[in-house]
Scaffold this active site. Structure first.
Site, PDB file in Angstrom:
ATOM      1  N   TYR A 112       9.144  12.703  30.753  1.00 11.51           N
ATOM      2  CA  TYR A 112       8.732  13.966  30.598  1.00 11.51           C
ATOM      3  C   TYR A 112       7.996  14.603  31.954  1.00 11.51           C
ATOM      4  O   TYR A 112       7.162  13.553  32.480  1.00 11.51           O
ATOM      5  CB  TYR A 112       7.696  14.109  29.488  1.00 11.51           C
ATOM      6  CG  TYR A 112       7.236  15.381  29.224  1.00 11.51           C
ATOM      7  CD1 TYR A 112       7.823  16.531  28.318  1.00 11.51           C
ATOM      8  CD2 TYR A 112       6.032  15.990  29.798  1.00 11.51           C
ATOM      9  CE1 TYR A 112       7.395  17.581  28.018  1.00 11.51           C
ATOM     10  CE2 TYR A 112       5.482  17.275  29.657  1.00 11.51           C
ATOM     11  CZ  TYR A 112       6.127  18.045  28.948  1.00 11.51           C
ATOM     12  OH  TYR A 112       5.709  19.366  28.667  1.00 11.51           O
ATOM     13  N   GLU A 200       9.016  23.044  32.591  1.00 10.75           N
ATOM     14  CA  GLU A 200       9.271  21.914  31.905  1.00 10.75           C
ATOM     15  C   GLU A 200      10.409  21.272  31.858  1.00 10.75           C
ATOM     16  O   GLU A 200      11.505  21.710  31.867  1.00 10.75           O
ATOM     17  CB  GLU A 200       8.837  21.929  30.355  1.00 10.75           C
ATOM     18  CG  GLU A 200       8.680  20.795  29.765  1.00 10.75           C
ATOM     19  CD  GLU A 200       8.552  21.132  28.139  1.00 10.75           C
ATOM     20  OE1 GLU A 200       7.563  20.890  27.563  1.00 10.75           O
ATOM     21  OE2 GLU A 200       9.307  21.439  27.700  1.00 10.75           O
TER      22      GLU A 200
END
Ligand code: GDP
Ligand code: MN
Length: 398
Positions: A112, A200
């Protein structure tokens, strides 16, 4: 402002971040051709993904791995004809109008990576985790230590040594470290250059080792960008990515008149001036057992037309069973609100109970206007104070 994954992937690619090839389609018929195009250079694996402004698609069954043009077509048909219900959509789900078909990749590990603003330290922050993928929210809850945070200096930006340090802490090795660091640097540059509020990549994946790539490769296979609306005026390229079909139609209408409007699930339409007063109005409605149908702040300087449009928006919501107007006239004169009520009554009519509490600037003129129009607004009730108004509207809605 939010954008779709396919647009986010283009942004990443333009910044030099490796992304598998993909095509966006809007019909079932286009799926086979897109499948063939994205798998032309490699294996049979592809991934079919709903393009909507909500996450949690994988868990909802709206990200599907496929191995043939037929499977790609079936997956696209499923997504374009079923509403997607995920943890981020609410039980009624959302319609899928666009689908992405991307070249599939083999995954050795999912990471992530994100840049956002940390309001506590008042800096941007790089967030990274070696436990990326569809469980990231669960990881944040269960094991917050697995989420790494690197604050970003407001003037210097992310430094190469900081990015490499994060890469090491993620457990990356050999050539992976340099790749990860340049992806982090590119993401942070994009975040800053485009006035993002969120950039993101989840997951950033590592491919399995191969003879020509013994350390594997890092690739972005899902991305999400949110932009600061206040910075949009200087990014024509970002404005062009706006997709109105993903927005709530009432919120779009309100936006055109500079009204702050957010649709909610309840039955009491609220028209208030000032965000703080709107919040406390919603609180007091709930305190008396009602549920607000919306948040609406008409602000201090809304025109007569904007106030009338606000009533049109509230009254066009079939769930609204009563309307509460709560105005503390400061800059906004009470008579302008009264005129808006009268105009809306003439145009659409108040078929539901209407409770009005006016106080402040030009309150006498406002009350006099409403009194003289009483015959055309039979459901109108005046109220003394805010508590009285909330009680009345909750009682009227039942
Ligand atoms: P999200 O659930 O909306 O965040 O959608 P993602 O695009 O992140 O996909 C969800 C999950 O599907 C990923 O975490 C992967 O595990 C899997 N996935 C997506 N694309 C691929 C792919 O090309 N190959 C493989 N093996 N898995 C994939
Ligand atoms: Mn994802």
């Amino acid at each position: 402002m939010k954008i779709h994954e396919f647009q986010a992937r283009d942004l990443l690619a333009s910044a030099g971040i490796p992304v598998p090839s993909a095509q966006m389609i809007e019909s079932v018929e286009a799926a086979a051709g897109a499948y063939k195009a994205v798998t032309a250079g490699g294996g049979a694996l592809a991934v079919v993904k709903a393009q909507v402004h909500a996450g949690g698609r994988g868990k909802a069954g709206f990200v599907r791995l496929v191995n043939s043009a037929e499977e790609a077509t079936d997956a696209a048909r499923f997504m374009l004809s079923n509403r997607m219900v995920s943890a981020q959509t609410g039980p009624e789900g959302i319609e899928v109008k666009k689908v992405l078909i991307a070249a599939g990749v083999d995954i050795a590990h999912e990471y992530y990576l994100a840049i956002t603003t940390d309001r506590q330290t008042r800096r941007n922050v790089l967030i990274a985790s070696a436990e990326g993928g569809v469980e990231i929210e669960e990881v944040a809850r269960r094991n917050p230590d697995a989420i790494l945070k690197q604050p970003i200096h407001p003037l210097l930006g992310l430094q190469p040594f900081e990015a490499r340090n994060v890469a090491f802490r993620l457990g990356l090795k050999g050539k992976q470290v340099g790749q990860a660091a340049s992806i982090m640097m590119a993401l942070e540059r994009l975040f800053r250059d485009k006035d993002c509020s969120l950039a993101e990549i989840n997951p950033l994946i590592l491919t399995p080792a191969s003879s020509d790539q013994p350390d594997g490769r890092l690739l972005a296979i899902d991305a999400k960008f949110n932009f600061d609306d206040n910075g949009l005026f200087r990014h024509g390229d970002v404005q062009a990515l706006f997709d109105p079909s993903e927005e709530n139609p009432a919120e779009l209408r309100a936006h055109r008149f500079d009204l702050s409007y957010i649709a909610l699930d309840g039955t009491i339409g609220c028209l208030v001036n000032g965000a703080g007063l709107a919040m406390s109005t919603m609180d007091i409605v709930k305190l008396h057992g009602g549920e607000p149908a919306n948040f609406l702040d008409v602000g201090g300087s809304a025109s007569q037309e904007a106030v009338t449009e606000a009533f049109r928006i509230i009254l066009s919501d079939s769930r609204v069973k009563g309307v509460l107007v709560n105005i503390f006239g400061g800059i906004m004169p009470c008579d302008r609100i009264a005129q808006g009520i009268i105009a809306a009554a003439g145009e659409v009519g108040f078929k539901v109970p209407l409770v009005v509490r006016l106080e402040g600037t030009n309150v006498e003129a406002g009350r006099a206007l409403l009194e003289s129009a009483r015959a055309s607004i039979p459901t109108l009730q005046g109220a003394g104070d805010l508590g009285d108004a909330a009680k009345r509207v909750c009682a009227a809605v039942g």
